[in-house]
Scaffold this active site. Structure first.
Site, short mmCIF file in Angstrom:
data_model
loop_
_atom_site.label_atom_id
_atom_site.label_comp_id
_atom_site.label_asym_id
_atom_site.label_seq_id
_atom_site.Cartn_x
_atom_site.Cartn_y
_atom_site.Cartn_z
N ALA A 1 0.81 -1.22 0.00
CA ALA A 1 0.00 0.00 0.00
C ALA A 1 0.85 1.27 0.00
O ALA A 1 0.35 2.33 -0.39
CB ALA A 1 -0.94 0.00 1.21
N ASP A 2 2.09 1.18 0.43
CA ASP A 2 2.93 2.37 0.52
C ASP A 2 4.35 2.03 0.07
O ASP A 2 5.29 2.09 0.85
CB ASP A 2 2.93 2.92 1.94
N LEU A 3 4.49 1.67 -1.20
CA LEU A 3 5.79 1.29 -1.73
C LEU A 3 6.63 2.55 -1.93
O LEU A 3 6.43 3.31 -2.88
CB LEU A 3 5.62 0.54 -3.05
#
Length: 241
Positions: free
Chosen positions: A167-169
């Protein structure tokens, strides 16, 4: 993995009994570890990271905290929607799936939620990844070269081939160690059917992060040639295998 649940007076714990059968509420209390001279707090992120020396080895204790404007309203509370939908239980199980697939992610040790009416607070314990620095640190120091960029491309492709969406690469969630690269912080991540749309969105997010860390003085053409194109080429080769 031997997944077990433990009900305690102040919360519900999900843990891997193969890693440690001793997990209880004290494991999620920084003061418990501080009293045993087994706590070290690293700054960064939302509230920092607590490193704890446990019977299962050195671990990372993370308390889930909200960001943005909603944090002013709800603080560290999340709306209740059932135990299996809590953020720590979901992340714990996704990490277990990652480890089962042989991918380089944190080993889950334990997760806990504490419900208060229609809300809950949450914590997660994972095994610490030794001798790790973030990709953002490498980028900030000018040490992100084509070879490392290619390794990052291979790393991301391996996760994407298994349908694992981060979700937060970003550059802070890629760890570089002497043994190889890891992805961390899978809060809100999940398994998804393979599709180009979410994979490309993940890559665009990583690209924005790398450019942000590089700063406004970095030449875009140099970034594209020396970092992004090698990363993207390695990603495409690996995903296609």
């Amino acid at each position: 993995m031997q997944e077990q649940l433990r009900e305690e007076a102040d919360g519900t714990i999900l843990f891997d009994a193969e890693v440690s059968p001793q997990v209880d509420a004290d494991w999620f209390d920084p003061d418990y570890w501080r009293g045993r001279d087994a706590l070290h707090v690293q700054q960064g992120g939302r509230g920092g990271v607590a490193l704890i020396r446990t019977p299962a080895g050195e671990c990372v204790l993370r308390h889930y905290r909200r960001g943005g404007l909603v944090a002013r309203l709800l603080g560290d509370r999340y709306r209740w929607g059932g135990a299996n939908r809590t953020r720590p239980f979901a992340e714990f199980r996704l990490l277990a799936a990652i480890v089962a697939r042989g991918l380089p992610g944190p080993l889950p040790v334990a997760a806990r939620f504490c419900r208060r009416g229609g809300f809950y607070t949450a914590d997660l314990i994972t095994r610490r990844i030794d001798a790790a620095r973030t990709l953002a640190e490498y980028q900030g120091e000018g040490r992100l070269d084509a070879a490392l960029a290619e390794s990052v491309g291979v790393l991301v492709a391996r996760f994407h081939r298994e349908g694992i969406w981060h979700a937060d690469l970003n550059a802070h969630n890629v760890l570089v160690t002497p043994a190889g690269l890891y992805l961390i912080d899978f809060d809100r991540g999940r398994l998804r059917p393979l599709a180009s749309r979410w994979r490309l969105a993940n890559l665009r997010r990583l690209r924005r992060s790398l450019l942000k860390v590089a700063g406004p003085g970095h030449e875009l053409a140099v970034f594209e040639r020396d970092v992004w194109q090698p990363l993207l080429n390695a990603y495409q080769r690996t995903f296609a295998v």
